[in-house]
Scaffold this active site. Structure first.
Site, short mmCIF file in Angstrom:
data_model
loop_
_atom_site.label_atom_id
_atom_site.label_comp_id
_atom_site.label_asym_id
_atom_site.label_seq_id
_atom_site.Cartn_x
_atom_site.Cartn_y
_atom_site.Cartn_z
N THR A 44 62.29 24.74 82.28
CA THR A 44 61.68 26.05 82.57
C THR A 44 60.88 25.95 83.86
O THR A 44 60.00 25.11 84.00
CB THR A 44 60.74 26.51 81.43
OG1 THR A 44 59.70 25.56 81.25
CG2 THR A 44 61.52 26.73 80.15
N ASN A 46 58.04 27.13 86.00
CA ASN A 46 56.79 27.82 85.71
C ASN A 46 56.26 28.56 86.94
O ASN A 46 56.33 28.06 88.05
CB ASN A 46 55.74 26.81 85.24
CG ASN A 46 56.08 26.20 83.88
OD1 ASN A 46 57.12 25.56 83.72
ND2 ASN A 46 55.23 26.43 82.91
N GLU A 102 57.09 30.96 81.90
CA GLU A 102 58.11 29.95 82.21
C GLU A 102 59.50 30.53 82.05
O GLU A 102 59.79 31.23 81.10
CB GLU A 102 57.92 28.67 81.40
CG GLU A 102 57.58 28.84 79.95
CD GLU A 102 57.45 27.50 79.24
OE1 GLU A 102 58.23 26.57 79.53
OE2 GLU A 102 56.57 27.38 78.36
P1 ADP Z 1 57.74 21.37 84.06
O1 ADP Z 1 56.89 20.97 82.89
O2 ADP Z 1 57.24 20.81 85.37
O3 ADP Z 1 57.94 22.86 84.15
P2 ADP Z 1 60.49 21.21 83.07
O4 ADP Z 1 61.04 20.08 82.25
O5 ADP Z 1 60.24 22.53 82.40
O6 ADP Z 1 59.17 20.67 83.79
O7 ADP Z 1 61.49 21.38 84.30
C1 ADP Z 1 61.29 22.48 85.15
C2 ADP Z 1 61.89 22.27 86.53
O8 ADP Z 1 63.28 21.95 86.43
C3 ADP Z 1 61.82 23.55 87.33
O9 ADP Z 1 60.59 23.70 88.02
C4 ADP Z 1 63.01 23.40 88.30
O10 ADP Z 1 62.59 22.73 89.49
C5 ADP Z 1 63.99 22.49 87.53
N1 ADP Z 1 65.17 23.19 86.97
C6 ADP Z 1 66.43 22.68 87.02
N2 ADP Z 1 67.31 23.49 86.41
C7 ADP Z 1 66.60 24.57 85.95
C8 ADP Z 1 66.96 25.77 85.24
N3 ADP Z 1 68.25 26.01 84.88
N4 ADP Z 1 65.99 26.66 84.94
C9 ADP Z 1 64.71 26.42 85.29
N5 ADP Z 1 64.30 25.30 85.96
C10 ADP Z 1 65.22 24.37 86.30
N1 RBF Z 2 57.15 28.37 72.53
C1 RBF Z 2 56.63 28.70 71.33
O1 RBF Z 2 55.68 28.06 70.87
N2 RBF Z 2 57.12 29.75 70.61
C2 RBF Z 2 58.16 30.49 71.03
O2 RBF Z 2 58.57 31.43 70.34
C3 RBF Z 2 58.76 30.16 72.30
N3 RBF Z 2 59.83 30.85 72.78
C4 RBF Z 2 60.39 30.50 73.98
C5 RBF Z 2 61.51 31.19 74.43
C6 RBF Z 2 62.10 30.85 75.66
C7 RBF Z 2 63.31 31.60 76.12
C8 RBF Z 2 61.56 29.79 76.43
C9 RBF Z 2 62.18 29.41 77.74
C10 RBF Z 2 60.45 29.09 75.97
C11 RBF Z 2 59.85 29.43 74.75
N4 RBF Z 2 58.74 28.75 74.25
C12 RBF Z 2 58.20 29.08 73.03
C13 RBF Z 2 58.08 27.74 75.09
C14 RBF Z 2 58.49 26.33 74.73
O3 RBF Z 2 57.57 25.85 73.77
C15 RBF Z 2 58.41 25.49 76.00
O4 RBF Z 2 59.38 25.92 76.93
C16 RBF Z 2 58.55 24.04 75.70
O5 RBF Z 2 58.26 23.33 76.85
C17 RBF Z 2 59.94 23.66 75.17
O6 RBF Z 2 59.92 22.30 74.90
MG MG Z 3 58.53 24.15 82.58
#
Ligand code: ADP
Ligand code: RBF
Ligand code: MG
Length: 184
Positions: A44, A46, A102
């Site tokens: 995700t 952010n 995110e």
């Molecule tokens: P963080 O805790 O830093 O957000 P994540 O494990 O959520 O780490 O990874 C997020 C990062 O992964 C994004 O900031 C982006 O650079 C990269 N990324 C790669 N593919 C995707 C995708 N399909 N959707 C969102 N982020 C992606």
């Molecule tokens: N976190 C929650 O605690 N409850 C939720 O219902 C929830 N829904 C999510 C739906 C989407 C589409 C996404 C991208 C994230 C959601 N999350 C939710 C956040 C999730 O806890 C976070 O992305 C973690 O980092 C996944 O490991």
């Molecule tokens: Mg993230």
């Protein structure tokens, strides 16, 4: 068709987004909580939650939203547009104390894009945010959110007009997404 807990597999009217949507938000992609969303297959990107830049977010309910994201990466000259599903909230499963935004983009990227400028055109709401008994149950619901997003955006009223979506089927839709690709 339905998913976990009888959830519907498509949301919104066939004709397209309804008021107050579409909502917009933009900013630079920042580091998140580093909880290994990527390892779960759901990275995700952010964005900072800034109530000055994004007034509507103060009153937006926590939950899952969907629509389109555009990215301007250092390697590119123009914004590219992708389908996205996102969470706005406190992530009760992790008990966060600050609200996060995110975005999971429905595309497989070769590289990370931290620091890229990201714009969001949010076209609708999918569900409220939930607490979960297990990480597996959370991941199952998020994966179904991706299915709902694909189904919902795959309609004339929800496909972009005159702008190609990466991995998409053409620019023949009715939705005005011009803001997403406007030069910075
Ligand atoms: P963080 O805790 O830093 O957000 P994540 O494990 O959520 O780490 O990874 C997020 C990062 O992964 C994004 O900031 C982006 O650079 C990269 N990324 C790669 N593919 C995707 C995708 N399909 N959707 C969102 N982020 C992606
Ligand atoms: N976190 C929650 O605690 N409850 C939720 O219902 C929830 N829904 C999510 C739906 C989407 C589409 C996404 C991208 C994230 C959601 N999350 C939710 C956040 C999730 O806890 C976070 O992305 C973690 O980092 C996944 O490991
Ligand atoms: Mg993230």
């Amino acid at each position: 068709m339905s998913g976990p807990n009888g959830r519907p597999s498509i949301v919104g009217q066939n004709t397209g987004p309804e008021a107050p949507y579409p909502l917009t938000m933009e900013g630079k992609v920042i580091s998140g909580f580093g909880r290994g969303s990527k390892e779960l297959g759901i990275p995700t990107a952010n964005l900072p939650v800034d109530e000055k830049a994004t007034p509507w977010i103060a009153d937006a309910k926590s939950g899952v939203y969907f629509g389109y994201a555009s990215l301007l990466t250092p390697a590119a000259t123009d914004f590219k547009v992708y389908p996205m599903v996102m969470s706005i909230g406190y992530n009760p499963f992790y008990k966060n104390t600050v609200r996060s935004a995110e975005v999971h983009i429905l595309h497989s990227f070769e590289q990370d894009f931290y620091d890229a400028h990201m714009r969001l055109l949010i076209t609708g709401f999918i569900r409220e945010e939930k607490d979960y008994k297990s990480l597996e149950a959370l991941v199952e619901d998020i994966n179904f959110d991706c299915t709902v997003t694909k189904n919902s955006l795959d309609r004339q009223g929800w496909r972009p007009k005159g702008v190609e979506v990466v991995d998409g089927k053409g620019a023949d839709g009715d939705l005005d997404v011009a803001w997403l690709v406007k030069p910075l």
